[in-house]
Design a protein around this motif. Structure first.
Motif, mmCIF file in Angstrom:
data_model
loop_
_atom_site.group_PDB
_atom_site.id
_atom_site.type_symbol
_atom_site.label_atom_id
_atom_site.label_comp_id
_atom_site.label_asym_id
_atom_site.label_seq_id
_atom_site.Cartn_x
_atom_site.Cartn_y
_atom_site.Cartn_z
ATOM 1 N N UNK A 544 71.342 -51.515 -18.758
ATOM 2 C CA UNK A 544 71.366 -53.133 -18.967
ATOM 3 C C UNK A 544 71.345 -53.734 -17.587
ATOM 4 N N UNK A 545 72.160 -53.288 -16.751
ATOM 5 C CA UNK A 545 72.553 -53.948 -15.313
ATOM 6 C C UNK A 545 71.195 -53.680 -14.416
ATOM 7 N N UNK A 546 70.738 -52.507 -14.792
ATOM 8 C CA UNK A 546 69.187 -52.183 -14.169
ATOM 9 C C UNK A 546 67.974 -52.930 -14.681
ATOM 10 N N UNK A 547 68.342 -53.723 -15.645
ATOM 11 C CA UNK A 547 66.987 -54.625 -16.012
ATOM 12 C C UNK A 547 66.433 -53.810 -17.298
ATOM 13 N N UNK A 548 67.005 -52.704 -17.867
ATOM 14 C CA UNK A 548 66.312 -52.088 -18.690
ATOM 15 C C UNK A 548 66.895 -52.409 -20.118
ATOM 16 N N UNK A 549 66.932 -53.541 -20.518
ATOM 17 C CA UNK A 549 67.668 -53.923 -21.787
ATOM 18 C C UNK A 549 67.266 -53.456 -22.974
ATOM 19 N N UNK A 550 66.107 -52.963 -23.163
ATOM 20 C CA UNK A 550 65.371 -52.392 -24.482
ATOM 21 C C UNK A 550 65.864 -51.046 -24.330
ATOM 22 N N UNK A 551 65.745 -50.181 -23.323
ATOM 23 C CA UNK A 551 66.249 -48.993 -23.374
ATOM 24 C C UNK A 551 67.817 -49.016 -23.458
ATOM 25 N N UNK A 552 68.299 -49.813 -22.900
ATOM 26 C CA UNK A 552 70.060 -49.964 -23.146
ATOM 27 C C UNK A 552 70.111 -50.037 -24.498
ATOM 28 N N UNK A 553 69.298 -50.942 -25.259
ATOM 29 C CA UNK A 553 69.673 -51.351 -26.689
ATOM 30 C C UNK A 553 69.530 -50.098 -27.516
ATOM 31 N N UNK A 554 68.503 -49.248 -27.045
ATOM 32 C CA UNK A 554 68.365 -48.018 -27.922
ATOM 33 C C UNK A 554 69.475 -47.002 -27.721
ATOM 34 N N UNK A 555 69.850 -47.053 -26.351
ATOM 35 C CA UNK A 555 71.272 -46.080 -26.312
ATOM 36 C C UNK A 555 72.408 -46.585 -26.918
ATOM 37 N N UNK A 556 72.570 -47.828 -26.766
ATOM 38 C CA UNK A 556 73.677 -48.336 -27.682
ATOM 39 C C UNK A 556 73.812 -47.965 -29.059
ATOM 40 N N UNK A 557 72.488 -48.164 -29.671
ATOM 41 C CA UNK A 557 72.113 -48.139 -31.129
ATOM 42 C C UNK A 557 72.878 -46.615 -31.553
ATOM 43 N N UNK A 558 72.147 -45.805 -30.616
ATOM 44 C CA UNK A 558 72.383 -44.099 -30.908
ATOM 45 C C UNK A 558 74.075 -44.002 -31.208
ATOM 46 N N UNK A 559 74.832 -44.525 -30.105
ATOM 47 C CA UNK A 559 76.404 -44.519 -30.218
ATOM 48 C C UNK A 559 76.889 -45.181 -31.278
ATOM 49 N N UNK A 560 76.350 -46.333 -31.342
ATOM 50 C CA UNK A 560 77.089 -46.955 -32.359
ATOM 51 C C UNK A 560 76.867 -46.757 -33.800
ATOM 52 N N UNK A 561 75.828 -45.750 -33.945
ATOM 53 C CA UNK A 561 75.548 -45.373 -35.150
ATOM 54 C C UNK A 561 76.670 -44.389 -35.483
ATOM 55 N N UNK A 562 77.717 -43.834 -34.924
ATOM 56 C CA UNK A 562 78.482 -43.065 -35.245
ATOM 57 C C UNK A 562 79.884 -43.641 -35.636
ATOM 58 N N UNK A 563 79.763 -45.088 -35.766
ATOM 59 C CA UNK A 563 81.002 -45.654 -36.349
ATOM 60 C C UNK A 563 81.160 -44.992 -37.793
ATOM 61 N N UNK A 564 82.344 -45.036 -38.156
ATOM 62 C CA UNK A 564 82.557 -44.524 -39.572
ATOM 63 C C UNK A 564 82.497 -45.715 -40.665
ATOM 64 N N UNK A 565 82.606 -45.424 -42.022
ATOM 65 C CA UNK A 565 82.389 -46.611 -42.972
ATOM 66 C C UNK A 565 83.238 -47.836 -42.722
ATOM 67 N N UNK A 566 84.235 -47.849 -41.867
ATOM 68 C CA UNK A 566 85.077 -48.726 -41.769
ATOM 69 C C UNK A 566 85.213 -49.102 -40.202
#
Length: 609
Positions: A544-566
């Motif tokens: 994100x800091x490097x100006x690649x916001x969409x790529x950053x969002x994809x990486x974020x979504x990968x990690x955030x997908x591992x939150x459990x049901x709560x």
């Protein structure tokens, strides 16, 4: 053996201690009266080490959630005959002062069952095993409940139904019909000061409602973030608050001990302590997720826990939540560990390691929270100045680094960068800290010397990246912090190359990031570990800091997908199974989520004309 998946647990906290509740309504981890106290229930680590379960006695399906804007857990059991909701909380005390959430905590676990339709037969099993399962206490019936005495613990279980006793375990059965509620409670005291009374049904229900109100009041007062992934960020802010120790301002790294970084391996550590690094990063994350007004308490805690850096300018890297220094590590051979992952450890030998990066995290947090520095006392100001002096004097030394390697000390690049950060922030904070002009000039000179040395010694042409330590070709995800702390701009070609190398060589097939390659042997431990969620969020933030916001969002979504049901995260992900690994819930992971979401939100903002 304990085999329940880590993701099947939910956290409850009164900001003094914590419990983990399984999807099936079993409290399998509870430490009284502090986060780092010996457990009362530890089925999390061994099936024989104690639990307290409440569930239907007929087949059911369970779903769960936290009550809105709180850390109070609701589990709904749907059965053929009817539906029951179980509400669990460690009571925080009155809701009146959101600034001191948990200040009036009565050290009591409350559980309320409410039948919403039909009728449901229920069963409960209460099996306390104090001192990490070593003690099988004496259980006795008393008016309105059950007393438990053994070791240093005096426990009183409040119940509204009859219990049968066998083998230091109490069993009960009852039926709830639509519109009916019943409360259960577990109160802890000591043999010297037994509980004054058994709590009534009305008291338990009222105090549970007050705990919900207290959490919601805190959330409403503190949580103003309105960027991407708002709900996840707000929830992570509450998780981080739940991992803080209200009496001192300390912040623990996680609520558990010895949940492994690799199933069956030896990378099993006790995280129920305050690491200076983790706690400082938590304060920075709360700046985004929860507008903390307790920052002065946190800095005062550190200044008190480490009243003098000593002649060698050493800041101990971690403390007990009450400021204790000696956290000597020992193993508990009687516990089999989660999925046979041994040894089970309490204490943490890293307390006596040298890690010179901590000065940087501490002063970076102070800089981020500078608007609260007018509330700190002169002793705390002198402590922060001493930390800057220590970074200036010790940056040339080898250390164990951010990952606390148990191999030989090295010139870890991250440690040097954080010493630069300490001096950069100290220069910027010179006024609020009352630092003399001559001292500031020295800080500035040393800061610039560190910068030149890192650029010269830390970049490796063969690797095409900044590497783990001087002279190494090995990559380390902690170097993603270079643009995050402002050591170099994110669009610097060397930073971009390091980001690209991390994506290429330190990620698994799912696109999650390893801290480093364990086969390099730098950490002195056998076996492998999972991918590291914090490092994956760091990658998103750096992108994100490097100006690649969409790529950053994809990486974020990968990690955030591992939150459990709560909405909870552990430390790592098993690359083979996708399961959560490591101590739970892990502050580092929630810190990474918060700061990466904020950075992505900033990167998406249109540039002003």
């Amino acid at each position: 053996m304990s085999s329940t998946a880590i993701a099947d647990y939910a956290l409850i906290s009164d900001r003094h201690s914590a419990a983990l509740v399984s999807r099936d309504g079993s409290v399998d981890w509870l430490c009284f009266p502090r986060f780092d106290s010996p457990s009362v229930f530890a089925r999390l680590l061994d099936a024989a080490a104690g639990h307290w379960s409440v569930r239907p006695s007929v087949p059911y399906q369970a779903t769960r959630q936290y009550v809105d804007r709180s850390m109070v857990l609701e589990t709904t059991f749907r059965t053929g005959p009817g539906t029951v909701t179980l509400t669990d909380a460690l009571l925080t005390g009155p809701a009146g002062d959101a600034h001191s959430l948990g200040a009036g905590a009565p050290r009591l676990l409350a559980r309320r069952l409410t039948c919403t339709e039909g009728e449901v037969p229920m069963e409960t099993e209460y099996r306390p095993r104090p001192e990490y399962g070593l003690v099988a206490p004496i259980l006795s019936e008393t008016a309105g409940g059950v007393t438990s005495r053994g070791g240093a613990e005096w426990l009183v279980l409040t119940t509204a139904h009859r219990m049968d006793f066998a083998d230091s375990t109490a069993h009960g059965a009852f039926t709830l019909r639509a519109g009916e509620s019943v409360c259960l409670g577990l109160q802890r005291s000591t043999l010297e000061e037994p509980p004054a009374h058994v709590w009534t049904q009305e008291d338990l229900s009222d105090r549970l409602d007050a705990t919900i109100e207290a959490w919601q009041s805190w959330s409403d007062m503190h949580q103003a973030y309105d960027g991407p992934w708002r709900d996840l960020v707000h929830h992570s802010g509450r998780v981080l608050q739940a991992l803080s120790f209200q009496p001192s301002g300390a912040i623990i790294a996680a609520a558990t001990t010895s949940l492994p970084e690799g199933v069956g391996g030896e990378r099993n550590w006790d995280y129920r302590y305050t690491w200076v690094r983790d706690a400082c990063l938590t304060m920075e994350a709360l700046w985004v997720a929860a507008c903390p007004d307790e920052a002065h308490d946190f800095f005062a805690f550190l200044a008190t826990a480490a009243p003098s850096l000593g002649a060698d300018r050493t800041l101990q890297i971690m403390f007990g939540v009450g400021g204790e220094h000696d956290l000597s590590e020992r193993t508990l051979p009687h516990l089999r560990g989660w999925r046979e992952s041994r040894p089970v450890r309490v204490g943490n030998g890293a307390w006596c390691q040298q890690q010179i990066d901590v000065y940087g995290e501490l002063l970076d947090a102070a800089y981020r929270l500078a608007d609260q520095l007018d509330r700190i006392d002169d002793d705390t100001r002198r402590f922060l100045v001493a930390c800057a002096d220590a970074a200036a004097e010790r940056w040339t030394e080898k250390d164990q680094g951010i990952w606390e390697v148990r191999g030989e000390p090295r010139h870890f690049l991250y440690s040097k960068v954080m010493c630069w950060t300490a001096l950069d922030r100290a220069v910027r904070l010179a006024g609020p800290l009352g630092a003399p002009r001559g001292k500031v000039a020295g800080w500035r000179r040393t800061r610039d010397e560190i910068h030149r040395t890192v650029l010269r010694e830390g970049w490796n042409e063969e690797a095409g990246a900044f590497t783990q330590y001087f002279g190494s070709t090995a990559l380390d995800a902690s170097n993603l912090m270079m643009p995050i702390v402002g050591f170099l701009p994110a669009d610097d070609p060397r930073v971009r190359a390091t980001i690209d190398a991390t994506e290429r060589d330190l990620t698994d097939d799912a696109g999650l990031v390893y801290r480093y390659r364990t086969e390099e042997g730098v950490d002195g431990l056998a076996g492998e570990e999972g991918t590291f969620l914090l490092c994956t969020f760091w990658l998103a933030q750096a992108l994100a800091l490097a100006g690649r916001a969409e790529r950053a969002s994809d990486v974020f979504a990968r990690a955030a997908a591992y939150v459990n049901d709560v909405g909870l995260l552990a430390e790592e992900i098993d690359p083979a199974t996708g399961e959560l690994l490591g101590n739970f819930p892990q502050a580092f992971s929630h810190i990474g989520l918060v700061t990466a979401a904020w950075a992505i939100g900033e990167a998406r903002q249109p540039i002003a004309a």
